[in-house]
Design a protein around this motif. Structure first.
Motif, PDB file in Angstrom:
ATOM      1  N   TRP A  88       0.951  -1.131  -0.025  1.00  0.00           N
ATOM      2  CA  TRP A  88      -0.003   0.058  -0.039  1.00  0.00           C
ATOM      3  C   TRP A  88       0.832   1.245  -0.002  1.00  0.00           C
ATOM      4  N   VAL A  89       0.430   2.289  -0.744  1.00  0.00           N
ATOM      5  CA  VAL A  89       1.098   3.397  -0.727  1.00  0.00           C
ATOM      6  C   VAL A  89       0.173   4.494   0.124  1.00  0.00           C
ATOM      7  N   THR A  90       0.521   5.107   1.368  1.00  0.00           N
ATOM      8  CA  THR A  90      -0.080   5.587   2.369  1.00  0.00           C
ATOM      9  C   THR A  90       0.199   7.210   2.272  1.00  0.00           C
ATOM     10  N   ARG A 100      -5.893   4.989   1.111  1.00  0.00           N
ATOM     11  CA  ARG A 100      -4.650   4.135   0.812  1.00  0.00           C
ATOM     12  C   ARG A 100      -4.495   3.574  -0.737  1.00  0.00           C
ATOM     13  N   LEU A 101      -3.842   3.284  -1.319  1.00  0.00           N
ATOM     14  CA  LEU A 101      -3.552   3.127  -2.816  1.00  0.00           C
ATOM     15  C   LEU A 101      -2.764   1.894  -2.921  1.00  0.00           C
TER      16      LEU A 101
END
Lengths: 479, 479
Positions: A88-90, A100-101
């Motif tokens: 996850w990119v946070t 989140r992405l």
């Protein structure tokens, strides 16, 4: 194959791909660097797949790698299947993100979201799109090429007016995978349907091609999914029919990945290193001067001429005129799996001949210099076929049809171990019950590979419970 | 060009690429989906670049997308330049990571880390590797293709024994970029050196090709960097020379990206939509039956024959026999920038001719049916040249050499606005002082584009301070 190889297949594999300079480890867990000789194998696979995709009317596109968390919530099987493996990119640009992405593990959700906009009428269908991309699955246990946290793949995503057309597409793409893997990689595969427990998360039906490695384990070499209207319902992908009704589209997805590189090594390699099918070898032919060749300029002149002639024919050829000894060179190019080696020294030249060595044959062959180029071309073709036939013979030898019960399977495995052989795969009946499938796995680590379209035999009773078999299934250990 | 176009160039641009179906927005900030017609332009660029890279001895590889935070700390200019734009992965598979992982904005650090292992001796050099990949720069203001959070690019990374060889490589790749952008995309560019403030973060010298859009703003269409030993020192990339000494390698990097797609639109497009140079157009020729063609089966028969003949020649052709009106079709294919349209109706057929319309010309031309295929081929070639010449004439018209002082530049900008014209670029002297450069920018938003290798004139005094000029520089507003 030595028993050492069988017992230590994984160490042999890792050792082989490193010595052949195909990849390197990196400090990021489970992420490898694809070195040029490894990546070029992928480029040849890409070129062939891409050609076939385009011939069948597909076009490439590119979708965002980052997928909003809420997209995953929309299809419940999908999130269950993939959420344990997502990175996850946070944060970005110094700020915490509101949502989140995920780094995409596959793109059904993002593409579903977009298709709902792109598709309005029957005139917009079918949508036939493929994407070449990197994807992420944060796996616990990784193995270069075969299972890595980041890998490269293609994922096709198509939308159709009805089930029939979508199912045809699903089968067409599985057929293309089978052809490319068999023709280009010289790897025989069984095509068939996955059991429900082995389906892609969110699919109605999953089909696969399964390849047997030299340790008898299976690699799922490609999958094609009929997704029904599940993603269409989750992302509201509807179209207006000719009759002015709103209907959900039927979608498919299908993929193959850089694990095909690993499969080629595991299927064809030997004690001397890589053995590459000519069609995907970064170097197909290596020319090596031998003996006191530096005192005899005719040697290099002749090899230069052969080099130029092969190159003009589009053959990937190298001339190794480095200072290393012939023995060192032979070993190095064998490690790299170069299909054909040509040696030329003063004594050969005097006899107007060269020595030709195919990577997978024991003997060198004397070839008249006038026939050399034609003979090399021929060898590249016959070696491609020979590798396929050899791999097929190996697979047949280790595809067993005599096992009908769990006890027999356990006995078969015990016998194999006793004989220092591999257990391979067994064809057995299955009643269709998930519990029977998982019980076989618990006891033997054999999982269902697929329900083959063309089984070599038909089984009447379930391997686990002995009741009537609904399906005849390949069972085997798998990567 | 209408003044509306000039004043609302960005809206025109976004409108044009959406109507031409090149891209779509997504819910992820600054990330677009490349639709098939947009992506195919990239595929044509890729194919040509890749061919040239391989011809010059480069090979492709693939490196991990995730980069450990500590890698960025090793080269201080690099981290300063890129850290404000990085997205970070902080969790994976349900666990918080011990170290944050950046989504690559470029790969010098990961590659530097690996090259330090791969390079040991002069025998290993040069290393000539390229990567096709997705990269991330979390930009505040985004514009489809031109500046997006995720984009596609190629990045070359080479290592050499000394400065001379590395500088030759840097120039060679810039030369390839110039050729491909001019020949394939029909976009004229100025090649030159970037000023220190505009250098790539971590480069010793950066060179660029700069293209002028129809609003007079610049797009940096490709860059090539001589990195000296900066990354070699940061990542300890040393080799053993022939004289048995340990030396740092000299490295280069160079890149072009999907912003080239945006540049093509901005350079060639017009009020009717896209105008695509034939060499990169997904559809090069569209054949359209007109008049009461359905009653006259000969029309479609003839078009089918032309279609087959063009296709056999490798020309990307479409036959639009849909139910829409000719006017609707003309408009649609013009929006998409298809270079050549052929119309055939009963009246044309009676005269044994068809009408040919080049996308960038006003008039339709009558062509005898016997000459049609040859005439289409010819048109594709001449249109490619015509677009380049037209773009070059536009650029020359808006490349000004009469400006020598900041006051003159301000006057020039004011005059342009008054005349409803664009200010374009000005060639001016610069003393080499960063403060002069930034003062010009503060006052006029004109930044240094590059110090051209072949300036049309030489300037003696600095545009800002009036002192002796060290360089003659292109100034302009930029994307």
């Amino acid at each position: 194959m030595t028993s050492k190889r069988e017992n230590e297949f994984t160490s042999w594999y890792i050792d082989t791909i490193q010595k052949a300079d195909l990849m390197d480890y990196t400090p990021v867990r489970g992420c490898i660097a694809f070195k040029p000789d490894g990546y070029e194998i992928w480029e040849h696979i890409q070129a062939e797949m891409d050609k076939r995709f385009k011939e069948t009317g597909h076009r490439n596109a590119y979708f965002p790698m980052l997928i909003p968390e809420n997209f995953f919530q929309k299809e419940k099987d999908h999130i269950e299947g993939f959420s344990p493996e997502l990175p996850w990119v946070t944060e970005a640009a110094g700020e915490k993100l509101e949502e989140r992405l995920a780094l995409r593990p596959t793109s059904e959700t993002m593409i579903g979201h977009l298709y709902s906009d792109w598709i309005n009428s029957y005139r917009d269908l079918p949508v036939l799109i493929n994407q070449w991309a990197n994807v992420f699955r944060w796996e616990k246990r990784t193995l270069p090429f075969i299972r890595t946290s980041e890998f490269l793949w293609q994922e096709g995503h198509t939308a159709h007016v009805d089930e029939e057309e979508a199912r045809e597409e699903t089968m067409q793409m599985l057929g293309i995978y089978k052809e490319v893997v068999e023709d280009l990689l010289a790897i025989p595969v069984y095509d068939g349907e996955k059991t429900p427990s082995e389906r892609f998360a969110g699919a109605v039906d999953t089909y696969s091609i399964e390849a047997m490695m030299q340790d008898g384990k299976a690699v799922q070499a490609g999958t094609s999914h009929y997704l029904g209207t599940k993603f269409a319902e989750a992302f509201d992908i509807k179209y207006l029919t000719r009759e002015n009704k709103h209907e959900y589209v039927h979608t498919t997805s299908w993929g193959t990945s850089t694990r095909l590189i690993g499969s080629v090594i595991m299927v064809h390699g030997d004690e001397q290193g890589l053995v590459l099918p000519p069609r995907i070898a970064p170097t197909q032919v290596v020319l090596i001067p031998v003996g006191p060749w530096k005192k005899n300029p005719e040697i290099i002149e002749k090899l230069d001429a052969v080099f130029a002639e092969l190159k003009a024919k589009g053959i990937r050829v190298r001339l190794d005129d480095s200072d290393q000894s012939p023995g060192f060179k032979f070993n190095e190019w064998e490690l790299k799996g170069v299909p054909v080696r040509v040696e030329l020294g003063p004594r050969d030249l005097a006899k107007d001949q060269a020595l030709l060595k195919a990577r997978d044959e024991d003997e060198k062959v004397e070839v008249n210099l006038n026939d050399l180029v034609a003979r090399i071309e021929e060898e590249l073709t016959t070696m491609q076929t020979r590798l396929f036939e050899k791999a097929k013979a190996f697979r047949e030898k280790h595809s067993h049809t005599h096992v009908d019960t769990l006890e027999q399977l356990e006995q078969h495995i015990a016998d194999s171990e006793k004989n220092d052989d591999i257990p391979g795969w067994v064809l057995a009946g299955w009643c269709g019950d998930d519990d029977c499938e998982s019980h076989v796995q618990e006891e033997t680590k054999f999982t269902t590979r697929n329900i083959p379209f063309n089984p070599p035999a038909t089984k009447d009773t379930c391997i686990n419970c002995g009741k009537d078999a609904k399906h005849t299934v390949w069972f085997g250990r798998a990567y």
